[in-house]
Scaffold this motif. Structure first.
Motif, PDB file in Angstrom:
ATOM      1  N   ALA A   1      43.869  40.572  49.466  1.00 26.35           N
ATOM      2  CA  ALA A   1      43.118  39.833  50.636  1.00 26.35           C
ATOM      3  C   ALA A   1      43.379  38.037  50.284  1.00 26.35           C
ATOM      4  O   ALA A   1      42.836  37.899  49.121  1.00 26.35           O
ATOM      5  CB  ALA A   1      41.675  40.046  50.684  1.00 26.35           C
ATOM      6  N   LEU A   2      43.716  37.787  51.385  1.00 24.48           N
ATOM      7  CA  LEU A   2      43.648  36.202  51.445  1.00 24.48           C
ATOM      8  C   LEU A   2      42.261  35.686  52.343  1.00 24.48           C
ATOM      9  O   LEU A   2      42.624  35.938  53.353  1.00 24.48           O
ATOM     10  CB  LEU A   2      44.959  35.752  52.019  1.00 24.48           C
ATOM     11  CG  LEU A   2      46.319  36.119  51.236  1.00 24.48           C
ATOM     12  CD1 LEU A   2      47.763  35.647  52.129  1.00 24.48           C
ATOM     13  CD2 LEU A   2      46.515  35.748  49.711  1.00 24.48           C
ATOM     14  N   VAL A   3      41.641  35.094  51.721  1.00 23.53           N
ATOM     15  CA  VAL A   3      40.280  34.731  52.236  1.00 23.53           C
ATOM     16  C   VAL A   3      39.907  33.307  52.401  1.00 23.53           C
ATOM     17  O   VAL A   3      40.195  32.648  51.640  1.00 23.53           O
ATOM     18  CB  VAL A   3      39.168  35.401  51.293  1.00 23.53           C
ATOM     19  CG1 VAL A   3      37.714  35.462  52.169  1.00 23.53           C
ATOM     20  CG2 VAL A   3      39.433  36.851  51.083  1.00 23.53           C
ATOM     21  N   GLY A   4      39.625  32.798  53.857  1.00 23.22           N
ATOM     22  CA  GLY A   4      39.730  31.744  54.090  1.00 23.22           C
ATOM     23  C   GLY A   4      38.262  30.887  53.480  1.00 23.22           C
ATOM     24  O   GLY A   4      38.437  29.714  53.313  1.00 23.22           O
ATOM     25  N   SER A   5      37.411  31.613  53.453  1.00 25.11           N
ATOM     26  CA  SER A   5      36.209  31.161  52.669  1.00 25.11           C
ATOM     27  C   SER A   5      35.037  32.320  52.543  1.00 25.11           C
ATOM     28  O   SER A   5      35.378  33.454  53.352  1.00 25.11           O
ATOM     29  CB  SER A   5      35.386  30.016  53.294  1.00 25.11           C
ATOM     30  OG  SER A   5      34.646  30.519  54.579  1.00 25.11           O
TER      31      SER A   5
ATOM     32  N   GLN B   1      28.280  37.820  54.468  1.00 24.72           N
ATOM     33  CA  GLN B   1      29.213  37.735  55.865  1.00 24.72           C
ATOM     34  C   GLN B   1      30.493  38.599  55.488  1.00 24.72           C
ATOM     35  O   GLN B   1      31.278  39.274  56.107  1.00 24.72           O
ATOM     36  CB  GLN B   1      29.682  36.652  56.474  1.00 24.72           C
ATOM     37  CG  GLN B   1      28.552  35.767  57.073  1.00 24.72           C
ATOM     38  CD  GLN B   1      27.730  34.932  56.315  1.00 24.72           C
ATOM     39  OE1 GLN B   1      27.643  35.206  54.955  1.00 24.72           O
ATOM     40  NE2 GLN B   1      27.286  33.861  56.510  1.00 24.72           N
ATOM     41  N   MET B   2      30.880  38.461  54.014  1.00 20.14           N
ATOM     42  CA  MET B   2      32.111  39.220  53.520  1.00 20.14           C
ATOM     43  C   MET B   2      32.071  40.418  52.628  1.00 20.14           C
ATOM     44  O   MET B   2      32.746  40.801  52.012  1.00 20.14           O
ATOM     45  CB  MET B   2      32.824  38.021  52.849  1.00 20.14           C
ATOM     46  CG  MET B   2      33.383  37.029  53.579  1.00 20.14           C
ATOM     47  SD  MET B   2      34.093  37.298  55.003  1.00 20.14           S
ATOM     48  CE  MET B   2      35.914  37.663  54.452  1.00 20.14           C
ATOM     49  N   GLN B   3      30.780  40.935  52.785  1.00 12.79           N
ATOM     50  CA  GLN B   3      30.325  41.979  51.847  1.00 12.79           C
ATOM     51  C   GLN B   3      30.891  43.187  52.238  1.00 12.79           C
ATOM     52  O   GLN B   3      31.510  44.225  51.517  1.00 12.79           O
ATOM     53  CB  GLN B   3      28.611  42.342  51.837  1.00 12.79           C
ATOM     54  CG  GLN B   3      28.278  43.628  51.231  1.00 12.79           C
ATOM     55  CD  GLN B   3      26.772  43.546  51.105  1.00 12.79           C
ATOM     56  OE1 GLN B   3      26.236  42.593  51.592  1.00 12.79           O
ATOM     57  NE2 GLN B   3      26.418  44.872  50.779  1.00 12.79           N
ATOM     58  N   GLU B   4      30.953  43.484  53.633  1.00 22.47           N
ATOM     59  CA  GLU B   4      31.741  44.681  54.008  1.00 22.47           C
ATOM     60  C   GLU B   4      33.377  44.873  53.582  1.00 22.47           C
ATOM     61  O   GLU B   4      33.857  45.705  53.198  1.00 22.47           O
ATOM     62  CB  GLU B   4      31.658  44.722  55.531  1.00 22.47           C
ATOM     63  CG  GLU B   4      32.412  45.808  56.196  1.00 22.47           C
ATOM     64  CD  GLU B   4      32.593  46.332  57.626  1.00 22.47           C
ATOM     65  OE1 GLU B   4      33.026  46.907  58.233  1.00 22.47           O
ATOM     66  OE2 GLU B   4      31.867  45.109  58.371  1.00 22.47           O
ATOM     67  N   LEU B   5      34.053  43.363  53.797  1.00 18.37           N
ATOM     68  CA  LEU B   5      35.390  43.371  53.186  1.00 18.37           C
ATOM     69  C   LEU B   5      35.640  43.837  51.459  1.00 18.37           C
ATOM     70  O   LEU B   5      36.256  44.601  51.117  1.00 18.37           O
ATOM     71  CB  LEU B   5      35.895  41.992  53.644  1.00 18.37           C
ATOM     72  CG  LEU B   5      37.442  41.880  53.009  1.00 18.37           C
ATOM     73  CD1 LEU B   5      38.540  42.698  53.309  1.00 18.37           C
ATOM     74  CD2 LEU B   5      37.893  40.330  53.186  1.00 18.37           C
ATOM     75  N   GLU B   6      34.437  43.204  51.186  1.00 15.48           N
ATOM     76  CA  GLU B   6      34.562  43.319  49.495  1.00 15.48           C
ATOM     77  C   GLU B   6      34.336  44.690  49.067  1.00 15.48           C
ATOM     78  O   GLU B   6      34.919  45.219  48.062  1.00 15.48           O
ATOM     79  CB  GLU B   6      33.739  42.184  48.750  1.00 15.48           C
ATOM     80  CG  GLU B   6      34.117  40.791  48.933  1.00 15.48           C
ATOM     81  CD  GLU B   6      33.058  39.775  48.624  1.00 15.48           C
ATOM     82  OE1 GLU B   6      32.359  39.947  47.730  1.00 15.48           O
ATOM     83  OE2 GLU B   6      33.346  38.522  48.941  1.00 15.48           O
ATOM     84  N   THR B   7      33.190  45.167  49.821  1.00 23.94           N
ATOM     85  CA  THR B   7      33.069  46.598  49.504  1.00 23.94           C
ATOM     86  C   THR B   7      34.206  47.613  49.999  1.00 23.94           C
ATOM     87  O   THR B   7      34.792  48.462  48.908  1.00 23.94           O
ATOM     88  CB  THR B   7      31.987  47.257  50.523  1.00 23.94           C
ATOM     89  OG1 THR B   7      30.805  46.428  50.122  1.00 23.94           O
ATOM     90  CG2 THR B   7      31.672  48.498  50.062  1.00 23.94           C
TER      91      THR B   7
ATOM     92  N   GLY C   1      28.080  35.913  42.410  1.00 24.64           N
ATOM     93  CA  GLY C   1      28.820  37.213  42.151  1.00 24.64           C
ATOM     94  C   GLY C   1      28.100  38.469  41.859  1.00 24.64           C
ATOM     95  O   GLY C   1      28.505  39.598  42.132  1.00 24.64           O
ATOM     96  N   LYS C   2      27.199  38.086  40.958  1.00 23.71           N
ATOM     97  CA  LYS C   2      26.565  39.342  40.476  1.00 23.71           C
ATOM     98  C   LYS C   2      25.516  39.811  41.404  1.00 23.71           C
ATOM     99  O   LYS C   2      25.415  41.011  41.649  1.00 23.71           O
ATOM    100  CB  LYS C   2      25.310  38.920  39.260  1.00 23.71           C
ATOM    101  CG  LYS C   2      24.588  39.836  38.709  1.00 23.71           C
ATOM    102  CD  LYS C   2      25.221  41.017  38.219  1.00 23.71           C
ATOM    103  CE  LYS C   2      24.252  41.779  37.140  1.00 23.71           C
ATOM    104  NZ  LYS C   2      23.114  42.473  37.959  1.00 23.71           N
ATOM    105  N   GLU C   3      24.968  38.951  42.592  1.00 20.02           N
ATOM    106  CA  GLU C   3      23.941  39.605  43.638  1.00 20.02           C
ATOM    107  C   GLU C   3      24.862  40.518  44.511  1.00 20.02           C
ATOM    108  O   GLU C   3      24.526  41.394  44.877  1.00 20.02           O
ATOM    109  CB  GLU C   3      23.555  38.183  44.439  1.00 20.02           C
ATOM    110  CG  GLU C   3      22.555  37.541  43.412  1.00 20.02           C
ATOM    111  CD  GLU C   3      22.118  36.308  44.187  1.00 20.02           C
ATOM    112  OE1 GLU C   3      22.618  36.050  45.280  1.00 20.02           O
ATOM    113  OE2 GLU C   3      21.156  35.448  43.486  1.00 20.02           O
ATOM    114  N   GLN C   4      26.325  39.950  44.716  1.00 12.12           N
ATOM    115  CA  GLN C   4      27.060  40.678  45.676  1.00 12.12           C
ATOM    116  C   GLN C   4      27.415  42.175  44.998  1.00 12.12           C
ATOM    117  O   GLN C   4      27.271  43.270  45.694  1.00 12.12           O
ATOM    118  CB  GLN C   4      28.403  39.826  45.897  1.00 12.12           C
ATOM    119  CG  GLN C   4      29.471  40.565  46.920  1.00 12.12           C
ATOM    120  CD  GLN C   4      28.758  40.311  48.466  1.00 12.12           C
ATOM    121  OE1 GLN C   4      27.678  40.762  48.622  1.00 12.12           O
ATOM    122  NE2 GLN C   4      29.894  39.894  49.323  1.00 12.12           N
TER     123      GLN C   4
END
Length: 229
Positions: free
Chosen positions: A10-14, A20-26, A63-66
């Motif tokens: 994944a190339l992520v813009g921010s 907002q990006m939790q779904e993608l990281e999951t 990061g730990k929270e995510q």
């Protein structure tokens, strides 16, 4: 280069480690778990670690929270200087990781520290066997063959994971911040690379093919790249 056994990339813009990006990281983590990888979320702060201990602690906390929200084990990898990327004790920490994530900051620093190192070789080995790999902002820029000189006056070599791609992150904001410099990158006639502008909270993701994820757009600014919206 991407092969049939490679994990997602994944190339992520921010927006690393954000709601907002939790779904993608999951999704990236679970894709790797489905290939036999562990439920571990490795976070690499190299791009911003030169900004001081308080910033290191800030990103480590986010990061730990995510990872907690996702339900994965967080592994914070303290690679702050080039010698850290040669510390063989760190290699075991990423073995069979589900997701390895490079957060934002200075992309040139990422390439300078990881290029030719045992840690980068191990990251590629893990990715080639199914681990998902993500880079946000500076991380996404560093994965390419060339890093655009957004913060420096000149371009510099990237890690060449994706040698034919160059990335401008925060693209929807970058046009307002540095319009003349962005225009010069687009018009750079001697480059054969595909130049991508990736909006904030947006990613270009490769599994079996490229696709867009997130709230914004992916802009093909130079060259050609097919992806699903």
């Amino acid at each position: 280069m991407i092969n049939q056994d490679s994990g997602a990339i994944a190339l992520v813009g921010s927006g690393e480690y954000s709601l907002q990006m939790q779904e993608l990281e999951t999704e990236l983590l679970h894709l790797a778990i489905s290939k036999g990888k562990k439920n571990t979320f490795v976070q690499i702060p190299t791009a911003s670690s030169h900004e001081g201990q308080s910033r290191r602690e800030h990103w480590q906390s986010l990061g730990k929270e995510q990872a907690d929200r996702i339900g994965s084990q967080c592994v914070y990898l303290p690679i702050h200087e080039r010698e850290d990327a040669f510390n063989l004790d760190f290699l075991d920490l990423i073995a069979d990781a589900g997701l390895i994530y490079f957060s934002g900051g200075d992309p040139h620093r990422v390439a300078e520290i990881f290029s030719g190192s045992p840690m980068w070789e191990e990251i590629i080995k893990q990715w080639n066997s199914g681990t998902s790999l993500a880079g946000c902002s500076a991380g996404a820029m560093a994965f390419g063959g060339t890093i655009m000189g957004l913060r420096r006056s000149n371009h510099s070599p990237g890690l060449s994971l994706l040698p034919d791609i160059e990335v401008i992150p925060h693209y929807d904001k970058m046009l307002g911040w540095l319009p003349e410099r962005v225009a010069s990158f687009i018009l750079k006639s001697d480059s054969q690379s595909v130049l991508l502008g990736i909006d904030e909270y947006t990613a270009l993701v490769h599994t079996d093919s490229w696709r867009r994820a997130g709230r914004g757009k992916v802009h093909v600014l130079r060259g050609a790249l097919d992806f699903k919206e």
